[in-house]
Design an enzyme around this catalytic site. Structure first.
Site, mmCIF file in Angstrom:
data_model
loop_
_atom_site.group_PDB
_atom_site.id
_atom_site.type_symbol
_atom_site.label_atom_id
_atom_site.label_comp_id
_atom_site.label_asym_id
_atom_site.label_seq_id
_atom_site.Cartn_x
_atom_site.Cartn_y
_atom_site.Cartn_z
ATOM 1 N N SER A 101 12.777 29.049 3.680
ATOM 2 C CA SER A 101 11.875 27.952 3.468
ATOM 3 C C SER A 101 10.610 27.959 3.403
ATOM 4 O O SER A 101 9.907 26.999 3.278
ATOM 5 C CB SER A 101 12.271 27.113 4.973
ATOM 6 O OG SER A 101 11.958 28.194 5.969
ATOM 7 N N ASN A 119 13.228 28.586 17.014
ATOM 8 C CA ASN A 119 13.935 27.210 17.324
ATOM 9 C C ASN A 119 12.826 26.539 18.090
ATOM 10 O O ASN A 119 12.638 25.304 17.500
ATOM 11 C CB ASN A 119 15.175 27.419 18.065
ATOM 12 C CG ASN A 119 16.194 28.332 17.140
ATOM 13 O OD1 ASN A 119 15.869 28.671 16.231
ATOM 14 N ND2 ASN A 119 17.423 28.542 18.034
ATOM 15 N N THR A 167 11.810 -21.094 -1.010
ATOM 16 C CA THR A 167 12.535 -20.414 -0.201
ATOM 17 C C THR A 167 13.823 -20.344 -1.459
ATOM 18 O O THR A 167 13.628 -21.210 -2.410
ATOM 19 C CB THR A 167 13.435 -21.378 0.768
ATOM 20 O OG1 THR A 167 13.747 -22.628 0.171
ATOM 21 C CG2 THR A 167 12.484 -21.613 2.007
ATOM 22 N N HIS A 168 14.474 -19.437 -1.447
ATOM 23 C CA HIS A 168 15.552 -19.179 -2.718
ATOM 24 C C HIS A 168 14.699 -19.250 -3.890
ATOM 25 O O HIS A 168 15.356 -19.179 -5.151
ATOM 26 C CB HIS A 168 16.647 -20.300 -2.942
ATOM 27 C CG HIS A 168 17.188 -20.691 -1.575
ATOM 28 N ND1 HIS A 168 18.348 -20.126 -0.966
ATOM 29 C CD2 HIS A 168 16.775 -21.682 -0.338
ATOM 30 C CE1 HIS A 168 18.680 -20.619 0.195
ATOM 31 N NE2 HIS A 168 17.912 -21.402 0.363
ATOM 32 N N SER A 209 1.563 -0.997 -23.075
ATOM 33 C CA SER A 209 2.785 -0.676 -23.542
ATOM 34 C C SER A 209 2.471 0.304 -24.869
ATOM 35 O O SER A 209 1.465 -0.099 -25.609
ATOM 36 C CB SER A 209 3.590 -1.764 -23.986
ATOM 37 O OG SER A 209 4.561 -1.477 -24.949
ATOM 38 N N LYS A 240 0.957 -6.219 -24.264
ATOM 39 C CA LYS A 240 1.256 -5.971 -22.891
ATOM 40 C C LYS A 240 0.500 -5.344 -21.714
ATOM 41 O O LYS A 240 -0.519 -4.632 -22.003
ATOM 42 C CB LYS A 240 2.454 -4.966 -22.731
ATOM 43 C CG LYS A 240 3.914 -5.449 -23.415
ATOM 44 C CD LYS A 240 4.392 -6.737 -22.619
ATOM 45 C CE LYS A 240 5.006 -6.311 -21.336
ATOM 46 N NZ LYS A 240 6.447 -5.620 -21.459
ATOM 47 N N ASN A 274 1.251 -4.243 -17.914
ATOM 48 C CA ASN A 274 2.185 -4.392 -17.093
ATOM 49 C C ASN A 274 2.025 -3.897 -15.617
ATOM 50 O O ASN A 274 0.875 -3.126 -15.394
ATOM 51 C CB ASN A 274 3.343 -2.956 -17.376
ATOM 52 C CG ASN A 274 3.876 -3.649 -18.779
ATOM 53 O OD1 ASN A 274 4.079 -4.706 -18.973
ATOM 54 N ND2 ASN A 274 4.121 -2.539 -19.756
ATOM 55 N N GLU A 276 5.588 -1.779 -9.257
ATOM 56 C CA GLU A 276 7.095 -1.494 -9.717
ATOM 57 C C GLU A 276 7.099 -0.119 -9.047
ATOM 58 O O GLU A 276 8.247 0.155 -8.549
ATOM 59 C CB GLU A 276 7.289 -1.393 -11.307
ATOM 60 C CG GLU A 276 7.268 -2.789 -11.887
ATOM 61 C CD GLU A 276 7.228 -2.707 -13.273
ATOM 62 O OE1 GLU A 276 8.285 -2.786 -13.678
ATOM 63 O OE2 GLU A 276 6.275 -2.815 -14.017
ATOM 64 N N TYR A 286 20.298 24.514 18.237
ATOM 65 C CA TYR A 286 19.685 24.656 16.612
ATOM 66 C C TYR A 286 21.069 25.061 15.906
ATOM 67 O O TYR A 286 21.833 25.643 16.082
ATOM 68 C CB TYR A 286 18.499 25.647 16.629
ATOM 69 C CG TYR A 286 18.127 25.669 15.380
ATOM 70 C CD1 TYR A 286 17.240 25.088 14.983
ATOM 71 C CD2 TYR A 286 18.663 26.977 14.663
ATOM 72 C CE1 TYR A 286 16.717 25.229 13.527
ATOM 73 C CE2 TYR A 286 18.235 26.868 13.033
ATOM 74 C CZ TYR A 286 17.195 26.328 12.830
ATOM 75 O OH TYR A 286 16.880 26.496 11.578
ATOM 76 N N LYS A 332 12.717 19.267 6.550
ATOM 77 C CA LYS A 332 11.413 19.281 6.323
ATOM 78 C C LYS A 332 11.224 18.412 4.900
ATOM 79 O O LYS A 332 10.121 17.711 4.877
ATOM 80 C CB LYS A 332 10.551 20.566 6.107
ATOM 81 C CG LYS A 332 10.509 21.155 7.555
ATOM 82 C CD LYS A 332 10.493 22.962 7.686
ATOM 83 C CE LYS A 332 10.873 23.201 9.059
ATOM 84 N NZ LYS A 332 12.263 22.935 9.158
#
Ligand code: ARG
Length: 462
Positions: free
Chosen positions: A22, A109, A154-155, A276, A282, A284, A289, A316, A324
């Site tokens: 590791s 451990n 709403t909605h 773009s 554009k 963006n 995002e 363990y 990790k």
């Protein structure tokens, strides 16, 4: 030879070394590992478990190893498996027999459980600092916009008018809870597992409380099996970070909508948007995002660890080495997202006129028109129907409620008088909602002041 090579007649296959190791990712725990070892070694000396001179030699050498790692002069070795055995191997190569005494009364451990707890504690503090930075920005933008009216939805349909400050302060509240959750997780992480040994503690008279104190832990784990086999402190961190990301992601979704041509509520600063490669026009909202997208990855880290842990017998199991990368990934992701998100919000331009225009359409004042009738004694259901009919009439004639003549109002109900126009003005609609938690200027200002005090007084619990 491996540190544990004694009972083996053959060395491990190199494929096994690569697979089992590791060090490629747990090397980031070098500081925690060394500080933990220094505290352990000094306690061994104080307790007379190893000679004080050896303890001192160990501590001095470990301090030097720490400095060398930070100076970049040490290369870790896959053969030594993980950060714990890498450091121990280096220690032994430097000071010989004294170094071989460090691991007395300890197991990897309880050592790895300690390192992870120290890491999580530190990262919680630093993430909380980044949340504070975002809250400060939200508060300062909100202060500018206690009169900026926009439609509440709403909605995703225009519903009732609110202010931009009120909208931003909703996120402030979410972030307060996010920070609380992290503080909560911190308390449960702040427990020293060292002394749990491999699983059944140790026969040496360790002074666990002294080690806890030296390393800044509040208390010690109460059960050695639990001390080495529990990773719920990591899961709590990941769960808190997932919720935090969910909040940021919703905010991002709104920023993306608001910056569209259809909404035009905000314009992102050039420094926080992208173009773009083909479409010259554009601009963006990539940052928003990406933060929204990275939310999925933090959820994945949470689900990954929950799944790893679900079938493990006590105590363990090597499966737990898989804790990790997910924890590191989630922490790195949040620490990347928060500052760029904060700066994006701080620099965005708020287009008040478009917000107001949107609030003026969509009949966001229809509830207030109904409430107006109710205050004049019309039962709410009847008022609802009357206004519904007026809205339909407006839609058929391309009008808004404030454009209707008094005659048009009175044709449908004689209860209307001149005051209807004041009652449905957007400012009035917002400012009449003047109860705690409401969007009126008075209430939002009070809430901003209260949260300013909260930010000023925020005394970290640490
Ligand atoms: N690298 C290991 C981990 O991260 C350390 C503990 C190993 N313990 C063991 N008994 N193999 O979990």
């Amino acid at each position: 030879m491996k540190l544990w090579g004694g009972r083996f007649a053959k060395s491990t296959d190199t494929k096994v070394d690569d697979f089992n190791s590791s060090i490629s990712f747990d090397q980031r725990l070098y500081k925690q590992d060394i500080l933990g070892s220094i505290a352990h070694a000094s306690m061994l000396g104080t307790q007379g478990i190893i000679p004080v001179q050896d303890a001192q030699l160990i501590c001095t050498a470990l301090t030097q190893i720490l400095a060398d790692i930070e100076a970049g002069t040490i290369t870790f070795d896959v053969f030594a498996e993980d950060i714990h055995m890498n450091i121990e191997t280096i220690l032994i190569s430097r000071i010989g027999d004294a170094g071989k005494k460090l691991h007395t009364g300890r197991s990897r451990n309880d050592q790895v459980a300690l390192d992870m707890r120290m890491y999580v504690k530190e990262e919680i503090k630093s993430i909380q600092g980044l949340i504070d930075d975002l809250q400060k920005v939200l508060l300062s933008v909100a202060k500018e916009h206690t009169k900026t009216i926009l439609p509440g939805y709403t909605h995703l349909q225009r519903a009732q008018p609110i202010t931009f400050a009120h909208h931003l302060m909703a996120y402030f509240e979410m972030l307060k809870r996010d920070e609380d959750r992290l503080t909560d997780a911190y308390h449960r992480t702040n427990v020293l597992p060292l002394g749990s040994g491999a699983l059944a503690a140790t026969t040496y008279p360790l002074d666990r409380t002294a080690v806890a104190k030296a390393l800044g832990f509040d208390s010690i784990t109460a059960n050695s099996l639990d001390g080495v086999s529990d990773r719920d402190f990591c899961i709590e961190l990941l769960a808190s970070l997932s919720i935090l990301m969910m909040h940021l992601s919703r905010f991002c979704e709104e920023i993306i909508l608001w910056s569209s041509h259809e909404f035009q509520f905000i314009e992102l600063d050039d420094a926080y948007s992208t173009g773009s490669s083909i479409m010259p026009q554009k601009k963006n909202p990539d940052i928003a995002e990406l933060v929204r997208g990275k939310t999925g990855r933090v959820y994945g880290d949470l689900l990954g660890l929950l799944t790893t842990m679900k079938g493990l017998p006590l105590a363990y199991n090597k499966d737990m080495q898989e804790d990790k990368e997910g924890v590191f990934d989630a922490v790195d992701t949040i620490k990347m997202c928060l500052p760029v998100f904060t700066a994006m919000v701080e620099t965005m331009k708020v287009k008040k006129e478009s917000m107001l225009k949107a609030a003026g359409g969509g009949f966001t004042n229809a509830t207030d028109a109904a409430d107006y009738l109710v205050k004049k004694g019309v039962p709410f259901r009847d008022a609802h129907e009357i206004i519904g009919k007026l809205v339909l009439y407006c839609i058929q004639n391309s009008l808004t409620l404030d454009q209707l003549s008094l005659k048009e109002y009175q044709d449908i109900s004689p209860v209307f008088d001149e005051n209807i126009y004041a009652a449905i003005s957007l400012e009035e609609c917002v400012n009449k909602r003047n109860i705690p938690g409401g969007p009126s200027e008075e209430m939002v200002l009070a809430c901003i002041q209260k949260n300013q005090r909260y930010l000023d007084a925020k005394n970290p619990i640490f």
